[in-house]
Design a protein around this motif. Structure first.
Motif, short mmCIF file in Angstrom:
data_model
loop_
_atom_site.label_atom_id
_atom_site.label_comp_id
_atom_site.label_asym_id
_atom_site.label_seq_id
_atom_site.Cartn_x
_atom_site.Cartn_y
_atom_site.Cartn_z
N ARG A 1 30.28 3.51 -22.58
CA ARG A 1 30.06 2.57 -21.47
C ARG A 1 29.50 3.23 -20.23
O ARG A 1 29.02 2.58 -19.33
CB ARG A 1 31.40 1.95 -21.06
N THR A 2 29.61 4.56 -20.16
CA THR A 2 29.24 5.24 -18.93
C THR A 2 27.73 5.35 -18.82
O THR A 2 27.07 5.83 -19.76
CB THR A 2 29.85 6.66 -18.92
N ASN A 3 27.21 4.88 -17.69
CA ASN A 3 25.76 4.91 -17.50
C ASN A 3 25.39 6.02 -16.54
O ASN A 3 25.83 6.03 -15.39
CB ASN A 3 25.29 3.55 -16.96
N TRP A 4 24.58 6.97 -17.00
CA TRP A 4 24.23 8.13 -16.19
C TRP A 4 22.84 8.02 -15.56
O TRP A 4 22.27 9.04 -15.17
CB TRP A 4 24.27 9.39 -17.07
N GLY B 1 23.53 7.04 -21.79
CA GLY B 1 24.94 7.39 -21.84
C GLY B 1 25.35 7.95 -23.18
O GLY B 1 24.53 8.14 -24.08
N GLY C 1 33.21 11.83 -17.70
CA GLY C 1 33.56 10.44 -17.36
C GLY C 1 33.97 9.57 -18.51
O GLY C 1 34.35 8.42 -18.30
N GLU C 2 33.88 10.04 -19.76
CA GLU C 2 34.24 9.16 -20.87
C GLU C 2 34.60 9.95 -22.13
O GLU C 2 33.91 10.90 -22.50
CB GLU C 2 33.08 8.21 -21.20
#
Ligand code: 0L1
Ligand code: MG
Length: 254
Positions: free
Chosen positions: A163-166, A129, A246-247
């Motif tokens: 925090r965004t997990n890709w 991320g 997303g973030e």
């Protein structure tokens, strides 16, 4: 014999005062000796109750290599004291002349070392991320040669992980756009593919390099895969924003 250079770099950190590159005094400094100086600096930090929380790769994109005129990927270590939680203020006076750059961060769920492959990295992924790395060269004007920057732990100074997990979007990560704004103006744009064509290859390179020294990337450690764009200097009062899919990963400098 190398210990005086270890001490001198530690002193630069403590005094927040840049020095001249080591190679002005030791023109024969080798890459191996530079990594010895780096390791000795790490041992001192660990002895002072800090802890090793990961590793970083540096100079893995053309943008970064051109930025500092050094054309070789390098590696360094990350300490717990360097981590800044998302949302926390960033205190400018911790450092000499800080800069920030966007990176893909990775966390593995199982250790990887000698002989690691891209498939091993993909199988071991727990998190991939957005992140920001804060750099602070202990050399005047961020001016150094390859052994200098290795000895200086690749200018490592701080990092923030999002925090965004890709991990479910691995085929797309390379093309994810990131832009960095300073006080509202876009200063840099890029995509993780700028890092070796695929930033996960940076993790492979790190695991293999550590493996040659009998070490590993341990489960749960943070790995910074290398700056995607050239870095940006910041000062007190600046608002740094990095916009990712997303973030938004941003901070105010106090
Ligand atoms: O990508 C990197 O983290 C490179 C760090 C060393 C060079 C620099 O200070 O920008
Ligand atoms: Mg970096």
């Amino acid at each position: 014999m190398l210990s005086q250079w270890v001490q001198s770099l530690q002193q630069a950190v403590r005094d927040r005062k840049a020095r001249s590159p080591l190679t002005t005094e030791v023109p024969t400094l080798t890459i191996e000796q530079a990594y010895e100086i780096q390791s000795a600096g790490m041992e001192i930090a660990l002895g002072a109750k800090d802890s090793l929380c990961g590793y970083k790769m540096g100079l893995t994109s053309r943008a970064k290599q051109r930025d500092v005129n050094v054309y070789e990927p390098i590696r360094g270590y990350l300490l717990s004291s360097m981590e800044i939680q998302k949302g926390d203020a960033v205190v400018r006076d911790r450092w000499i002349h800080p800069r920030v750059e966007p990176e893909l961060a990775v966390v593995l769920k199982s250790p990887l070392g000698e002989g690691a492959t891209l498939r091993d990295v993909i199988r071991s992924l727990e998190f991939a991320g957005p992140a920001l790395e804060i750099l602070d060269s202990r050399y005047e004007n961020f001016s150094f040669s390859l052994p200098d920057v290795i000895a200086d732990n690749t200018s490592a100074a701080g990092f923030i992980v999002g925090r965004t997990n890709w991990i479910d979007r691995l085929n797309e990560i390379g093309r994810f756009g990131v832009s960095i704004r300073k006080n509202g103006a876009v200063e840099r744009t890029g995509a993780p593919a700028a890092v070796l064509g695929d930033p996960l290859l940076s993790v492979v390179g790190l695991a293999r390099a550590l493996g040659r020294e009998g070490k590993r990337i341990e489960a749960g450690m943070v790995v910074l895969t290398g700056g995607i764009t050239a870095s940006i200097a910041f000062e007190k009062g600046d608002l740094i924003e990095s916009l990712w899919p997303g973030e938004d990963l941003s901070f105010r400098v106090v």
